[in-house]
Write an enzyme that holds these catalytic residues in place. Structure first.
Site, short mmCIF file in Angstrom:
data_model
loop_
_atom_site.label_atom_id
_atom_site.label_comp_id
_atom_site.label_asym_id
_atom_site.label_seq_id
_atom_site.Cartn_x
_atom_site.Cartn_y
_atom_site.Cartn_z
N LYS A 17 0.87 -1.18 0.00
CA LYS A 17 0.00 0.00 0.00
C LYS A 17 0.91 1.23 0.00
O LYS A 17 1.65 1.46 0.95
CB LYS A 17 -0.91 0.03 1.23
CG LYS A 17 -1.74 1.33 1.33
CD LYS A 17 -2.52 1.38 2.62
CE LYS A 17 -1.62 1.52 3.84
NZ LYS A 17 -0.94 2.84 3.89
N ASP A 146 -5.30 -0.08 8.89
CA ASP A 146 -4.96 -0.09 7.46
C ASP A 146 -5.46 -1.33 6.74
O ASP A 146 -5.28 -1.44 5.52
CB ASP A 146 -3.44 0.01 7.28
CG ASP A 146 -2.96 1.44 7.15
OD1 ASP A 146 -3.82 2.34 7.05
OD2 ASP A 146 -1.74 1.66 7.14
#
Length: 293
Positions: A17, A146
């Site tokens: 990410k 996350d």
């Protein structure tokens, strides 16, 4: 689950990410920071495989396997498996996860979160048990802030503490080079070093970036508010950014997340050559390249 009649083994790329932008816009009373971020998921990541076994277990291998400190049952992949069984109302799955750890640990590119999200996707397919999207999101959030954004590895706009998500713009076909100096930086320390916590939000996003120059131009109007505090704690991050910016093939460079990984965007045809050049000049750094989407 009868191993002899179990579904076939499956494997997925647990994509990194990358926070192309990261604006810290406030702080809640409980201490969590509010943010706005455009996240992208390049074709670079860990590999996670699942297969039938006699019990739930995890095997970790790969170049960064030793970076995962603590007992195996503390790994987010196993936490995801246990949480999934509870949410789905099924027994703890008897599977063996094999995690090939290719991404540096605690490096600002969501490796552990992506591993957990990938485990959830694999378990849904492997068990044939699918949660409602809302329930899957809540389950992912219970594992880590996350993890929800990593459930669907495509461009997304993150708000709140990272849990408020919406689809991001269409990104151009281009390359990305990720560089980590193999020097750790503590996320809590970076946030403590952040002097201003109510910074301006991101500009409005278009629906699509037609090409790399347009994306680079937009990103230049944005920030990573954690970049300067991180450089203050780990000067090597500045060295990485300088190395990326000195390469004329790099259209834009910035740190991702709280560091220490930085990214450089370039035309796809140049990505591998940029990676090779950086490897030659900095053999002690971790460097990887691939398509941005």
């Amino acid at each position: 689950m009868d191993v002899s009649s179990a579904p076939s083994a499956r494997a997925e790329l647990a994509r990194a990410k990358v926070n192309l932008t990261l604006h810290i816009t406030g702080q809640r009373p409980d201490g969590y920071h509010l943010l706005e971020s455009l996240a992208a998921f390049p074709q670079i990541g860990d590999r996670l495989a699942v297969a039938a076994a006699e019990k739930l277990e995890l095997v970790v291998e790969g170049p960064f396997a030793r970076g995962l400190d603590g007992p195996p049952d503390g790994n987010l992949v196993l936490k995801a498996a246990t949480a999934f069984s509870n949410a789905a109302g099924i027994p703890v799955p008897k599977v063996r996860f094999t995690l090939t750890k290719r991404l540096p640990v605690a490096s600002g590119i969501g490796g552990g979160s992506s591993d957990a999200a990938t485990a959830l996707r694999l378990l849904e397919d492997f068990t044939g048990t699918y949660l409602a999207e809302k329930d899957l999101h809540e389950l992912a959030l219970s594992i880590g802030a996350d993890v929800p954004v990593c459930l669907f590895p495509e461009p997304q706009l993150m708000r709140g503490v990272g849990e408020d998500l919406e689809p991001g713009p269409i990104l151009p076909k281009c390359g990305i080079v990720l560089v980590n100096p193999k020097t750790g930086v503590s996320t809590p320390d970076v946030f403590r070093a952040l002097e201003v916590r109510d910074n301006p939000p991101m500009p409005a996003l278009p629906e699509k970036f037609d090409d790399l120059p347009r994306l680079a131009s937009f990103l230049s109007e944005c920030r990573n508010d954690l970049q300067e505090p991180a450089i203050g704690l780990c000067g090597t991050i500045g060295d990485v950014l300088s190395a990326l910016k000195e390469d004329t093939r790099i259209a834009f460079a910035r740190m991702s997340g709280s560091g220490a990984t930085c990214f450089g965007l370039c035309e796809m045809k140049d990505a591998l050559d940029v990676e090779r050049s950086l490897r030659t000049a900095h053999p002690d750094w971790w460097i990887a390249s691939g398509p941005l989407t």
